[in-house]
Design an enzyme around this catalytic site. Structure first.
Site, PDB file in Angstrom:
ATOM      1  N   ALA A   1       0.840  -1.202   0.000  1.00  0.00           N
ATOM      2  CA  ALA A   1       0.000   0.000   0.000  1.00  0.00           C
ATOM      3  C   ALA A   1       0.872   1.248   0.000  1.00  0.00           C
ATOM      4  O   ALA A   1       0.574   2.242   0.657  1.00  0.00           O
ATOM      5  CB  ALA A   1      -0.922  -0.007   1.221  1.00  0.00           C
TER       6      ALA A   1
ATOM      7  N   ARG B   1      -3.595   8.520 -10.261  1.00  0.00           N
ATOM      8  CA  ARG B   1      -4.734   8.507 -11.175  1.00  0.00           C
ATOM      9  C   ARG B   1      -6.071   8.714 -10.460  1.00  0.00           C
ATOM     10  O   ARG B   1      -7.090   8.964 -11.104  1.00  0.00           O
ATOM     11  CB  ARG B   1      -4.761   7.196 -11.966  1.00  0.00           C
ATOM     12  CG  ARG B   1      -3.746   7.180 -13.110  1.00  0.00           C
ATOM     13  CD  ARG B   1      -3.826   5.885 -13.891  1.00  0.00           C
ATOM     14  NE  ARG B   1      -3.180   4.790 -13.195  1.00  0.00           N
ATOM     15  CZ  ARG B   1      -3.211   3.521 -13.604  1.00  0.00           C
ATOM     16  NH1 ARG B   1      -3.893   3.202 -14.705  1.00  0.00           N
ATOM     17  NH2 ARG B   1      -2.594   2.578 -12.930  1.00  0.00           N
TER      18      ARG B   1
ATOM     19  N   THR C   1       7.419  -2.495  -6.967  1.00  0.00           N
ATOM     20  CA  THR C   1       6.714  -3.549  -6.232  1.00  0.00           C
ATOM     21  C   THR C   1       7.684  -4.507  -5.558  1.00  0.00           C
ATOM     22  O   THR C   1       7.404  -5.016  -4.464  1.00  0.00           O
ATOM     23  CB  THR C   1       5.798  -4.321  -7.180  1.00  0.00           C
ATOM     24  OG1 THR C   1       6.551  -4.765  -8.323  1.00  0.00           O
ATOM     25  CG2 THR C   1       4.640  -3.458  -7.656  1.00  0.00           C
TER      26      THR C   1
ATOM     27  N   LYS D   1     -34.032  12.186  14.270  1.00  0.00           N
ATOM     28  CA  LYS D   1     -32.608  12.288  14.569  1.00  0.00           C
ATOM     29  C   LYS D   1     -32.410  12.147  16.066  1.00  0.00           C
ATOM     30  O   LYS D   1     -33.042  12.850  16.849  1.00  0.00           O
ATOM     31  CB  LYS D   1     -32.061  13.639  14.067  1.00  0.00           C
ATOM     32  CG  LYS D   1     -30.540  13.767  14.096  1.00  0.00           C
ATOM     33  CD  LYS D   1     -29.991  14.283  15.397  1.00  0.00           C
ATOM     34  CE  LYS D   1     -30.368  15.721  15.652  1.00  0.00           C
ATOM     35  NZ  LYS D   1     -29.730  16.244  16.911  1.00  0.00           N
TER      36      LYS D   1
ATOM     37  N   ASN E   1     -35.462  21.625  18.669  1.00  0.00           N
ATOM     38  CA  ASN E   1     -34.413  21.132  19.555  1.00  0.00           C
ATOM     39  C   ASN E   1     -33.182  22.023  19.636  1.00  0.00           C
ATOM     40  O   ASN E   1     -32.331  21.821  20.488  1.00  0.00           O
ATOM     41  CB  ASN E   1     -33.978  19.728  19.102  1.00  0.00           C
ATOM     42  CG  ASN E   1     -33.509  19.706  17.654  1.00  0.00           C
ATOM     43  OD1 ASN E   1     -33.969  20.479  16.831  1.00  0.00           O
ATOM     44  ND2 ASN E   1     -32.593  18.805  17.346  1.00  0.00           N
TER      45      ASN E   1
END
Length: 440
Positions: free
Chosen positions: A8, A14, A85, A332, A366
């Protein structure tokens, strides 16, 4: 013991994003999390090799994997000294990384569709070198796999002849090596190529020249799908959604027009549930024996023995049980039990108990501009249409609140509460208004 190395360290240019590629998400989980989950399902010795934005990625992983962090080792690749790699597998002196297992799986951090059973299958092949592969009608962009005189080689697209480009067996980018092979061959890697990088695939030819046998392992193309662009990201999410829908339908969830339904990978369902078309269930929501109707959204909430929608919005931290939440109702941080809110209401930061009915246009006010406040509604309360409940306020059991009221004080049990200005009717007022308007 089996060890896993996850590569990673790339720049992900890209993706055209300031977010590291492996931290982009599909179905509410980062690409890297999917790969880590697969790796941790087969190994307790997982090595994560980072470079670009390494501090951010490391902090993210530490926050998500507190319980299994002991099984994850972080490595920082120096792209100036060991690029490529193959360089991912090297320490500063170009020797192989310190790995516990006698078998080593090597994965990419941008293949979120990878599954643990494939890693397990790959690791059980009795061969010092195992390459994953699949057949594809259009192999453009993939490394082609050639077999000649008992040896396997990989020819990259840019190096392939016209004859080689016609090969449909391609490299899937997933490998398993005996540690002995890597310890022997990684220090022999060279960067004498146009990119001046160390290539992981060169290990395969080096090892075979030294007498190690290489074998192939077939995988599903879809499961090794890699992410390089945001178009790839969207396609991977479509594939993941198909997988998630199938999983939950096979577990008993009914989905009407399933291709229109969005489900996060962190969602769970229990009992018999129905999801209508264009429903979105997100976050760590848990839906139990409930019907979520057309075009409704549920986020980080628990819904049990209830029906929600159509076109309802259940925002985070709601607990809804044995209730009816109708069309265009928004909730909510609400605990709703055994109640009804048929339509066009906002229920935020509130608790509503059994037998209560919330009329159309009711709002729990609220927010005072600085802080959020709670509204508590007891049992068997009838709240008429177009009522504003100005929090903090408590409505006791068995209360009737008249339509159009603005409630700013607590209401005692058994009371009727009404708060309206007096209605004024002016005779011929309509005609006077029209006359004044025509003169203006």
């Amino acid at each position: 013991m089996l060890s896993v190395i996850i590569m990673a360290a790339g720049f992900g240019t890209r993706m055209k994003s300031t977010t590291p590629k492996v931290l982009h998400t599909i179905c509410n989980k980062s690409l890297l999390e999917y790969v880590l989950d697969a790796a941790l399902s087969v190994s307790k010795d997982v090595h994560l090799v980072l470079f670009n934005e390494h501090a951010k990625i490391k902090a993210y992983v530490e926050s998500k994997y507190e319980n299994t962090l002991k099984d994850i080792t972080f490595h920082l690749q120096n792209h100036n000294e060991t690029p490529g790699t193959g360089g991912t597998l090297m320490k500063k002196d170009r020797s192989f990384l310190d790995i516990k297992g006698e078998k080593v799986l090597i994965l990419s951090g941008d293949t979120p569709l990878l599954e643990g059973f494939e890693l397990e299958g790959l690791s059980k092949v009795k061969s010092p070198i195992v390459l994953s592969c699949f057949k594809i009608d259009d192999p453009f962009g993939y490394g082609r796999i050639k077999e000649k005189e008992g040896k396997i080689s990989i020819v990259e697209e840019k190096d392939a002849s016209e004859e080689e480009k016609a090969i449909t067996l391609v490299n899937a980018g997933l490998y398993c090596f005996d540690k002995e092979v890597l310890k022997t061959c990684v220090p022999l890697l060279k960067d004498d190529n146009a990119q001046k990088e160390f290539y992981l695939t060169d290990i395969i030819s080096i090892a075979q020249d030294k007498g190690y046998k290489a074998s192939l392992f077939s995988v599903k193309e879809e499961n090794l799908y890699g992410i390089n662009t945001k178009a790839n990201l969207a396609h991977a999410q479509d594939l993941m959604l198909k997988r998630l829908r199938k999983k939950w339908m096979e577990a008993g969830v009914i989905m009407n027009m399933p291709d229109s339904i969005y489900i996060d990978s962190t969602v769970s369902f229990e009992g018999e549930c129905i999801l209508d078309s264009f429903v979105s269930i997100k976050g760590k929501s848990v839906i139990t024996n409930s019907h979520i109707k057309q075009s409704s959204v549920v986020v980080d909430s628990k819904i049990k023995d209830s029906d929600v929608g159509p076109s309802a919005h259940v925002r985070p931290n709601c607990e809804i049980e044995s209730s009816h939440i109708g069309n265009f109702v928004e909730c909510k941080n609400a605990k709703l039990k055994g109640m009804k809110a048929g339509h066009l209401s906002y229920l935020g930061d509130c608790e509503v108990d059994t037998g209560s009915n919330i009329g159309a246009g009711v709002i729990t006010c609220n927010y005072d501009g600085i802080r959020k406040h709670k509204t508590l509604i007891g049992k068997n309360v009838f709240v008429g249409s177009d009522v504003q409940l100005v929090a903090p306020v408590t409505i006791a059991d068995n209360v009737l609140i008249a339509a159009g009221s603005t409630i700013t004080k607590n209401v005692k049990a058994g009371y009727l509460s009404i708060s309206r200005t007096n209605q004024t009717d002016i005779e011929n007022g309509f005609f006077r208004f029209k006359e004044l308007k025509s003169k203006s």
